[in-house]
Design a protein around this motif. Structure first.
Motif, short mmCIF file in Angstrom:
data_model
loop_
_atom_site.label_atom_id
_atom_site.label_comp_id
_atom_site.label_asym_id
_atom_site.label_seq_id
_atom_site.Cartn_x
_atom_site.Cartn_y
_atom_site.Cartn_z
N ILE A 200 0.96 -1.35 0.07
CA ILE A 200 -0.12 0.06 0.12
C ILE A 200 0.86 1.34 -0.05
O ILE A 200 0.57 1.98 -0.90
CB ILE A 200 -0.85 0.05 1.26
N PRO A 201 1.77 1.50 0.99
CA PRO A 201 2.57 2.65 0.94
C PRO A 201 3.59 2.75 -0.23
O PRO A 201 3.85 3.81 -0.67
CB PRO A 201 3.34 2.61 2.36
N LEU A 202 3.82 1.55 -0.75
CA LEU A 202 4.88 1.62 -1.78
C LEU A 202 4.44 2.07 -3.08
O LEU A 202 5.08 2.88 -3.93
CB LEU A 202 5.57 0.01 -1.92
N VAL A 203 3.07 1.69 -3.40
CA VAL A 203 2.52 1.89 -4.35
C VAL A 203 2.17 3.62 -4.43
O VAL A 203 2.26 4.17 -5.49
CB VAL A 203 1.13 1.10 -4.67
N ARG A 213 4.90 13.08 -2.68
CA ARG A 213 5.24 11.84 -2.25
C ARG A 213 4.98 11.63 -0.58
O ARG A 213 4.32 10.76 0.01
CB ARG A 213 6.68 11.39 -2.37
N LEU A 214 5.43 12.71 0.05
CA LEU A 214 5.18 12.57 1.33
C LEU A 214 3.60 12.65 1.89
O LEU A 214 3.53 11.63 2.65
CB LEU A 214 5.90 13.68 2.38
N PRO A 215 3.01 13.71 1.62
CA PRO A 215 1.51 13.71 1.84
C PRO A 215 0.86 12.39 1.34
O PRO A 215 -0.08 11.86 2.05
CB PRO A 215 1.16 14.93 1.34
N ALA A 216 0.96 11.87 0.15
CA ALA A 216 0.34 10.77 -0.65
C ALA A 216 0.55 9.53 0.40
O ALA A 216 -0.15 8.88 0.46
CB ALA A 216 0.85 10.67 -1.90
N THR A 217 1.88 9.31 0.67
CA THR A 217 2.23 8.14 1.52
C THR A 217 1.55 8.04 2.96
O THR A 217 1.00 7.26 3.55
CB THR A 217 3.74 8.06 1.55
N MET A 218 1.61 9.52 3.50
CA MET A 218 0.90 9.43 4.89
C MET A 218 -0.60 9.42 4.73
O MET A 218 -1.08 8.66 5.62
CB MET A 218 1.08 11.12 5.20
#
Length: 270
Positions: A200-203, A213-218
């Motif tokens: 999930i976080p890798l995608v 990248r940071l807000p999307a991963t969070m």
């Protein structure tokens, strides 16, 4: 003659057939019924222990996969914007973490299983060599549970007549032979749940542009941890709000710390 024949016409004893019918239900009652009920109860207890073990391994594996892969990916993203390095680091973390999680679960549960079985074996041996001392220990353990002293001896005797080994391991050591779980179930569950959680976080971090990248991963981590917390609380019949909040806060703290370390290293290496 009529007076002589009259007694022969009087009602005699009840026929044998009704007596046989009354005795018939007793013949249908088999002494194996209590044993079947005990066996069914033991199977249910063993199945419940296995389900709890797999639930624990699944929740732990998924949570570790989400947080570990996200933390490493975000840490690398803080040091570089190269997508290739993010993919390499993410896949390495995903594969190594899943295998490590599965092996750790297998070793942990195997150690617990071996410990429980060794304790059961020691208890069986002690019951054979020193039954009086073991009986006193069982009486003490039952007394600590709140059984009145005037009946605790009879309770201990009854338990030992029914299943001495089970009574001693259950009430003295909190271990049950039919509840010793298999380590393979926990290992496979951890492997699969870690891989699913880590994807999930890798995608999310690979699909988002560098600035997001940071807000999307969070956001992906928060959503995944929220679903995991609600699912684990529902399956375990626990407080969903508390479980969800606990998993989200812990995951976000880990990710923020690794991102800060990655950013610091990126600045230092620039």
């Amino acid at each position: 003659m009529a007076l002589i024949d009259t007694p022969a016409t009087l009602p005699g004893p009840a026929p044998a057939a009704p007596v046989g019918r009354r005795a018939e239900p007793a013949s249908r009652t088999t002494p194996a019924a209590p044993e079947r009920r005990a066996t069914d109860h033991g199977e249910q207890r063993s199945s419940r222990s296995e389900k709890v073990n797999r639930l624990r391994a699944g929740v732990l594996g998924a949570n570790d996969g989400i947080v570990s892969v996200a933390g490493l990916a975000v840490g690398v993203a803080g040091a570089t914007t190269d997508t290739r390095w993010l993919l390499i680091a993410g896949l390495a973390s995903l594969i190594a973490g899943a295998l490590s999680m599965a092996m750790g679960e297998y070793v942990s549960v195997s150690t617990q299983r071996d410990t429980d079985r060794a304790l059961i074996a020691r208890t069986r041996e002690q019951l054979a060599t020193q039954p009086e001392a073991e009986h006193d220990h069982l009486v003490d353990a039952l007394t600590e549970t709140g059984i009145p002293p005037d009946v605790v001896e009879s309770v201990a005797d009854s338990l030992e007549r029914h299943d001495a080994l089970g009574a001693h391991t259950r009430f003295r050591h909190n271990v049950e032979d039919d509840a010793v779980v298999s380590p393979w179930g926990a290992a496979v569950t951890s492997l699969i749940s870690f891989a699913i959680g880590g994807v999930i976080p890798l995608v999310a971090i690979l699909a988002a542009p560098p600035v997001l990248r940071l807000p999307a991963t969070m956001a992906a981590v928060v959503a995944a941890l929220a679903l995991l917390g609600m699912a684990s609380a529902t399956l375990g019949q626990a407080n969903a709000r508390r479980a969800t909040l606990r998993t989200i806060v812990g995951g976000l703290l880990a990710i923020l710390v690794t991102y800060g370390i990655g950013a610091a290293l990126g600045v230092a290496m620039a």
